[in-house]
Design a protein around this motif. Sequence first.
Motif, PDB file in Angstrom:
ATOM      1  N   THR A  12       0.845  -1.196   0.000  1.00 29.53           N
ATOM      2  CA  THR A  12       0.000   0.000   0.000  1.00 29.53           C
ATOM      3  C   THR A  12       0.874   1.238   0.000  1.00 29.53           C
ATOM      4  N   LEU A  13       0.340   2.330  -0.534  1.00 31.80           N
ATOM      5  CA  LEU A  13       1.008   3.626  -0.517  1.00 31.80           C
ATOM      6  C   LEU A  13       0.015   4.621   0.053  1.00 31.80           C
ATOM      7  N   GLN A  14       0.333   5.213   1.199  1.00 31.25           N
ATOM      8  CA  GLN A  14      -0.616   6.094   1.855  1.00 31.25           C
ATOM      9  C   GLN A  14       0.105   7.150   2.674  1.00 31.25           C
ATOM     10  N   LEU A  15      -0.623   8.243   2.944  1.00 31.97           N
ATOM     11  CA  LEU A  15      -0.114   9.296   3.809  1.00 31.97           C
ATOM     12  C   LEU A  15      -0.137   8.823   5.259  1.00 31.97           C
ATOM     13  N   PRO A  16       0.660   9.440   6.136  1.00 25.49           N
ATOM     14  CA  PRO A  16       0.575   9.087   7.558  1.00 25.49           C
ATOM     15  C   PRO A  16      -0.823   9.349   8.102  1.00 25.49           C
ATOM     16  N   SER A  60       7.863   7.426   0.241  1.00 29.17           N
ATOM     17  CA  SER A  60       7.631   7.442  -1.202  1.00 29.17           C
ATOM     18  C   SER A  60       6.709   8.594  -1.576  1.00 29.17           C
ATOM     19  N   SER A  61       6.554   8.766  -2.889  1.00 26.50           N
ATOM     20  CA  SER A  61       5.615   9.737  -3.446  1.00 26.50           C
ATOM     21  C   SER A  61       4.878   9.087  -4.607  1.00 26.50           C
ATOM     22  N   PRO A  62       3.562   9.290  -4.730  1.00 24.10           N
ATOM     23  CA  PRO A  62       2.825   8.726  -5.869  1.00 24.10           C
ATOM     24  C   PRO A  62       3.202   9.438  -7.163  1.00 24.10           C
ATOM     25  N   VAL A  63       3.358   8.673  -8.254  1.00 28.56           N
ATOM     26  CA  VAL A  63       3.717   9.233  -9.554  1.00 28.56           C
ATOM     27  C   VAL A  63       2.931   8.502 -10.643  1.00 28.56           C
ATOM     28  N   ASP A  64       2.906   9.113 -11.843  1.00 28.62           N
ATOM     29  CA  ASP A  64       2.363   8.453 -13.023  1.00 28.62           C
ATOM     30  C   ASP A  64       3.495   7.706 -13.714  1.00 28.62           C
ATOM     31  N   ALA A  65       3.257   6.437 -14.029  1.00 27.70           N
ATOM     32  CA  ALA A  65       4.282   5.619 -14.688  1.00 27.70           C
ATOM     33  C   ALA A  65       3.671   4.950 -15.911  1.00 27.70           C
ATOM     34  N   GLN A  66       3.806   5.616 -17.070  1.00 26.63           N
ATOM     35  CA  GLN A  66       3.317   5.064 -18.339  1.00 26.63           C
ATOM     36  C   GLN A  66       1.845   4.667 -18.231  1.00 26.63           C
ATOM     37  N   SER A  67       1.011   5.646 -17.929  1.00 27.93           N
ATOM     38  CA  SER A  67      -0.441   5.512 -17.782  1.00 27.93           C
ATOM     39  C   SER A  67      -0.849   4.577 -16.653  1.00 27.93           C
ATOM     40  N   ARG A 126      -0.399   3.988 -12.182  1.00 30.95           N
ATOM     41  CA  ARG A 126       0.009   4.617 -10.936  1.00 30.95           C
ATOM     42  C   ARG A 126       1.262   3.923 -10.415  1.00 30.95           C
ATOM     43  N   GLY A 127       2.185   4.714  -9.881  1.00 33.18           N
ATOM     44  CA  GLY A 127       3.416   4.150  -9.354  1.00 33.18           C
ATOM     45  C   GLY A 127       3.850   4.886  -8.110  1.00 33.18           C
ATOM     46  N   ALA A 128       5.012   4.501  -7.581  1.00 35.03           N
ATOM     47  CA  ALA A 128       5.550   5.099  -6.361  1.00 35.03           C
ATOM     48  C   ALA A 128       7.023   5.429  -6.585  1.00 35.03           C
ATOM     49  N   TYR A 129       7.387   6.698  -6.322  1.00 34.69           N
ATOM     50  CA  TYR A 129       8.801   7.091  -6.341  1.00 34.69           C
ATOM     51  C   TYR A 129       9.381   6.796  -4.953  1.00 34.69           C
ATOM     52  N   ILE A 130      10.375   5.921  -4.887  1.00 33.49           N
ATOM     53  CA  ILE A 130      10.962   5.495  -3.621  1.00 33.49           C
ATOM     54  C   ILE A 130      12.004   6.531  -3.202  1.00 33.49           C
TER      55      ILE A 130
END
Length: 302
Positions: free
Chosen positions: A240-244, A284-291, A293-297
């Motif tokens: 999962t990718l989420q804010l605190p 991490s930060s959420p990013v767009d990865a080739q259409s 959703r992804g995560a920048y570590i």
Amino acid sequence: MQTGPDPVTPHTDESPIPLHARLIAPAALSEQQRLTLHSLCLLFTRAVNANMTRWLGVPFTASLAGVERIPFYEIIHSPEAETRHVTTLAVGPASQPALLQFDIPLVYLFVELLLGGPGGTPLRREPTEIEGSIVCGVVDLICRDLSTALSSPELEIRNDASLPARSIDRLMPTVDSTLSLTFDLVCGTQRGRMALTLSSESAKVLIRSLDGPPQTARQVSPEMRNGLLARLQRTLHLATLQLPSVKIPLRVIHNLQPGQVLTFDLFEDTPAIFSVGGRPAFYSSPVDAQSRRGAYIAAPME
């Protein structure tokens, strides 16, 4: 009527292997490490209680209240930071940064007692430079007793006033996974708290020191080891990718409407947390990865 066991689905060498297990963070403290840390803190509190009582002339009691791993940005942005006196410390030969924080009423109590007063003046402002120099004696005593309890040259703690308290936001990276030791203090009739914050590097040294003598690992052939690693790399884990987590008043939630923007009590540089198997793993930060959703570590959560 008894039913037979669920059929086991066979897996080929290339198919993923489901694994229902929680991943344990590398920096999580084992039960033995917690007991050892508690014993070290008990040595510290016994020494500092006797020394502070003798020096201040009033009963003084310190007791361990909590141990937690916490990112540095939560330390500098916490509400308690506005009501605490901060002293910068250096740890070990490499002078790793650390923080020692006292509730401000305790600081004035120390100053008044050391100057021969009764210790009952209720002040909540930041101490002056002269008052701060008097408190340095208290900090030096606490650092000495802490260093004695930890009994490691790599964890020798000393006062370091090279960085002003107002510049503590530059003391460590904001995503640094610090180790915070919190103590309840009772000085005379005044109660308060003291918090020691160690950088991730000092935390690693402390956690390593909590382990007993190294145990001899069971010998495994290279073929077996490579086979186990190959199977492990194909296991699947929920991520999962989420804010605190934040606290939101019920009235705000009750009045939410589609199209509204909900503002959280988080700074704009607060990173999201990428968790694997229910355990926080990376900032991490959420990013767009080739259409998609992804995560920048950004950095590991140690």
